[in-house]
Design an enzyme around this catalytic site. Structure first.
Site, PDB file in Angstrom:
ATOM      1  N   HIS A  55       0.836  -1.202   0.000  1.00 18.30           N
ATOM      2  CA  HIS A  55       0.000   0.000   0.000  1.00 18.30           C
ATOM      3  C   HIS A  55       0.872   1.254   0.000  1.00 18.30           C
ATOM      4  CE1 HIS A  55      -3.029  -2.971   1.480  1.00 18.30           C
ATOM      5  NE2 HIS A  55      -3.789  -2.276   0.655  1.00 18.30           N
ATOM      6  N   PHE A  65      -8.994 -16.226  -3.681  1.00 16.53           N
ATOM      7  CA  PHE A  65      -9.250 -14.799  -3.855  1.00 16.53           C
ATOM      8  C   PHE A  65      -9.902 -14.526  -5.205  1.00 16.53           C
ATOM      9  CE2 PHE A  65      -7.163 -10.596  -5.046  1.00 16.53           C
ATOM     10  CZ  PHE A  65      -8.071  -9.826  -4.358  1.00 16.53           C
TER      11      PHE A  65
END
Length: 886
Positions: free
Chosen positions: A433, A645
């Site tokens: 991030h 996922f």
């Protein structure tokens, strides 16, 4: 906030209403997946610019989405794969036609609703200048997500019809409807059509009449028996609609019905997955805790060793009162993470670099930025050539490309100053991030805004808001999850009341930086424009909270399917709620776009997110906290987590987005399927994690119980249905062929064809069952050869005691078992590209460390008993770890 109470069966399963008092019991809500004639749908163009005049050049539509690699896709597996139902061959091989049978082949589905009766006139696909969903029946087809899986698909009996059998011919192409509100609309339209047929009342030409289709059937041409059957089916369908409408009053919106249904379906899928193996349980827990909007209990971290020493230190004497506490100089309302930076002094409109950033590799950067408008831009190369300023560079170039600087009178130096300041507030030491991720999401949003289906739909102010939201959506991210901040009672969690903690903080920092010197890029907007932009940005950034994923998905799918069953087929987007819904999902798609990028980029993003997870896990371990799912570097299964996922999160979302903008996102889905297949093939080759009891070591908190999900009575009955049998067990292979045939037996079982999500379940089940069977066979054979009784693992409290007992009873058995099983069980994927510097590579560093630890434990267990040669053990980087399996 207290955890939400477990909903009742009625609230969870909208399609399972009980009979009303005094009424005959209705049939279970119709057992079929809804299929409607393919309807042309287009998005109404609303005006592209806020200004009254547009240059003729700007009136030209944007180029369609292109792949940055521009490779020939004729040989890609994703384009050759026909559209498969989810699951496919795993659930029967029945054949037939869903559209040819009329009322005679009526089936019922506990989730969805009644089959459209034969009186209903199908809608013909017609050409439309705008967005067309499934306009052509002969287009490339692919697997569908778990959202299209019906309750009957859990029935493993041969009688179960495959959903493939219900796909109609090209002349009667159909769409599948799974959202409850769209099903009710379709059912009421069917009732209306049947009523007109049975009563010979002419249907007035209005918006509820089909746009086209065959000539309506006259009642006189139907037999009395056919009319009676049609009347009964129509009444049954109307009763089902009434039951659904009666339950709607308990919901705030019709899309929440779909959200509850999708969450229930996902819980059921994850429950099956969690029962397969330790790694399956961990993947299930990760998906549930991250992408389902649940309020988890706050864990109070146990005191560390230093804190214990402080508690045990002698208290000060009464004559020496403790010093007064130091008051907090920083009030709670103050935004944290802000830095005082000076970028404005050295910038003016005359010395702005060509790409907004200073670089000595301008030509290489220019070459990479030729792909600015294409899907799959190599943002890593852009960052290298831009001196680590990828976010500033991409934002500057997009604003130039879209001419937003002129349209909103943004000074160039102010724009660059703000972006440099914003980029400096992303943490370079956070693996995932960081500003690189923000630049990737920004560029992906730019490409999605340019899709032909959305041309001239959004205003310039909406485009500006979407790009700004993408740029700030993760600013000042600390590299830990919302739940970590909540569990540690952080200042941010207290400030934002545990609700979308990081997302609220990103917004606060992003807007606060506008107040810095020469940073207000919105200074020339009117007050109304600023208020509107701020509202849109807040809505879009808050939608990046992954716990809101299922709600966003349900909202979008309800919108798309509602238009599928309406005859108008026009998505007007004439109010703020509808428009921001599309924009929220667009930024959310861009935020979850890593698996849709070229594989070499996707793998780098996977390395980065796992490194960040592992860093959080290390911090939790140091604090004595329970380690979050997928954050334990000793037990995490990277490949399985990516397959899960994609199957449960990414594919359903992008599948719905592709329906909205069809056919503009088809190649994105193809890439997603190819990448999923690559990670699935890597599961059987990557080393399995060591036993969790050993990897955690002494002094760590005990392992939690298996992750469980709440099930309704209906779902509990489905759990009793046995799983299909694997064709060849490991013990049969060992008995028939000896140890030399074990690997072939494993290949045979894994090669068994299955659907995407079911494949991941089966591989995890095979991993656990084969390991247990092989261990039992080894011990039994060796015990018989030495004349000693076989040792039962469950007689001992730990694996260590079991190994010691086996070594005393049959040293040769342990000699075979210890070094061979870890080496044979799995092989790692060949590393065609090295991992990122400083970050663990999926199949090289992380997996080699696991194998090395397993080898050391096996060696230490063998050394004191029979002096096994340690050179025979597989070494990291060899055939049993990070090396080429061949």
């Amino acid at each position: 906030m207290e955890p939400p109470t477990v909903p009742s069966e009625r609230s969870l399963s909208l399609s399972l209403p009980g009979p009303r008092e005094g009424q005959a019991t209705l049939k279970p809500p119709p057992q079929h997946l809804w299929r409607q004639p393919r309807t042309p749908i287009r998005i109404q163009q609303r005006g592209y610019s806020d200004s009254a005049e547009r240059a003729e050049r700007e009136r030209q539509p944007h180029r369609p989405i292109e792949r940055a690699d521009a490779m020939d896709t004729s040989d890609r597996p994703g384009l050759r794969t026909t559209r498969m139902s989810w699951p496919s061959s795993f659930h029967g091989t029945g054949t037939g036609s869903g559209g040819a049978g009329g009322g005679s082949s009526r089936r019922f589905e506990a989730e969805n609703g009644p089959t459209p009766s034969p009186g209903r006139s199908p809608l013909d696909s017609q050409a439309s200048p705008g967005l067309v969903l499934h306009a052509g029946a002969a287009t490339s087809q692919r697997r569908e997500s778990f959202l299209y899986r019906s309750d009957s698909d859990y029935d493993m009996s041969p009688k179960t019809m495959s959903r493939n059998s219900s796909v109609t011919s090209e002349a009667h192409a159909e769409d599948l409807i799974v959202t409850p509100f769209a099903q009710v609309l379709a059912s009421l339209r069917s009732v209306r059509s049947n009523f007109s047929l049975l009563t010979n009342v002419p249907v007035p030409s209005n918006k509820r009449s089909p746009l086209g289709g065959p000539t309506p059937v006259c009642k006189a041409t139907l037999s009395e028996e056919t009319c009676q059957q049609l009347a009964r089916e129509t009444l049954e369908e109307l009763d089902w609609c009434l039951e659904q409408l009666e339950t709607m009053q308990t919901y705030r919106s019709v899309s929440e019905m779909a959200s509850h249904k999708f969450k229930r379906m996902l819980n059921r899928e994850l429950t099956h997955l969690s029962e397969m193996s330790r790694s399956g349980n961990q993947v299930s827990e990760y998906i549930s805790t991250t992408f389902l909007d649940k309020q988890n209990e706050v864990e109070i971290p146990s005191p560390t060793m230093k804190e214990r020493e402080k508690q045990q230190a002698p208290r000060p004497r009464p004559s020496q009162p403790p010093p007064p506490p130091v008051p907090h100089l920083q009030p709670m309302s103050q935004i944290t993470g802000l830095k005082k930076l000076m970028h404005s002094n050295s910038l003016n409109n005359s010395n702005i670099p060509r790409f907004g950033v200073k670089t000595d590799q301008e030509e290489l950067l220019a070459q990479e930025l030729e792909n600015l408008n294409k899907w799959g831009l190599n943002i890593f190369c852009v960052s290298d050539y831009a001196g680590g300023r990828s976010l500033t560079c991409i934002m500057y170039m997009i604003f130039q490309e879209r001419d937003l600087l002129k349209k909103f009178r943004i000074p160039v130096d102010t724009m660059v100053t703000y972006m440099l300041t914003l980029e400096d507030h992303y943490h370079a030491d956070v693996a995932y991030h960081n500003s690189l991720h923000a630049a990737d999401v920004l560029q992906s949003t730019h490409v999605l805004l340019a899709t032909p289906a959305l041309d001239a739909v959004f205003t310039d102010l909406e485009i500006l808001a979407a790009l700004f939201a993408a740029a700030i959506h993760d600013v000042d991210h600390p590299g830990v999850s919302n739940q970590f901040l909540i569990n540690t009672n952080s200042e941010l969690a207290l400030m934002y009341n545990d609700e979308s903690v990081l997302e609220n903080h990103h917004l606060a920092v992003g807007f606060k930086l506008l107040q810095e010197d020469n940073c207000d890029i919105f200074q020339n907007l009117s007050k109304r424009q600023r208020q509107s932009l701020r509202k849109m940005v807040i809505d879009m950034v808050l939608a990046t909270d992954m716990s809101k994923h299922m709600t966003l998905l349900a909202d979008l799918k309800t919108m798309v399917e509602t238009k599928k069953v309406t005859s108008s087929g026009v998505l007007l987007l004439d109010n703020y709620s509808d428009r921001i819904q599309v924009l929220r999902n667009m930024v959310h798609c861009a935020d979850l776009s890593n698996p849709t990028k070229p594989l070499e980029l996707y793998r780098q993003w996977t390395d980065r997110i796992m490194a960040e997870f592992f860093q959080q896990g290390d911090r939790e371990r140091e604090r004595g906290m329970e380690i979050s799912p997928m954050c334990d570097k000793h037990t995490a299964s990277v490949e399985k987590s990516q397959v899960g996922f994609i199957d449960y999160i990414v594919h359903p979302l992008w599948e719905t987005w592709a329906d909205l903008v069809h056919p503009d996102a088809q190649e994105i889905l193809d890439t997603l399927e190819d990448n999923r297949d690559w990670y699935y093939s890597a599961i059987r080759q990557s080393p399995s994690p060591p036993p969790e009891e050993e990897s955690r070591g002494p002094g760590h908190p005990p392992l939690p119980d298996k992750f469980q999900f709440e099930l309704t009575l209906e779902e509990e009955e489905e759990e009793e249905i046995s799983m299909a049998q694997i064709p060849c067990t490991a013990q049969e292979a060992l008995t028939a062929q000896g140890l030399s045939g074990v690997e072939e037996a494993l290949d045979a079982t894994i090669a068994w064809e299955a659907s995407p999500a079911q494949e991941s379940l089966e591989v995890m089940a095979q991993e656990a069952s084969l390991e247990a069977e092989l261990e039992a066979v080894y011990l039994t054979q060796q015990a018989q050869s030495t004349g000693s009784a076989p040792v039962a693992p469950d007689e001992f409290s730990s694996r260590e005691e079991f190994v010691v007992a086996v070594s005393h009873s049959s040293p040769s058995a342990l000699a075979l078992q210890s070094p061979l099983l870890p080496a044979w069980r799995t092989l790692s994927v060949s590393e065609h590209a090295p991992g990122l510097p400083g970050l663990p590579s999926t199949a090289a560093e992380v997996e080699a460390q696991r194998e090395h630890q397993a080898a050391k434990r096996a060696c230490s267990a063998c050394a004191g008993t029979f002096g096994e040669d340690t050179s025979a053990l597989p070494a990291p980087g060899g055939g049993g770890s990070g090396g080429d399996p061949t």
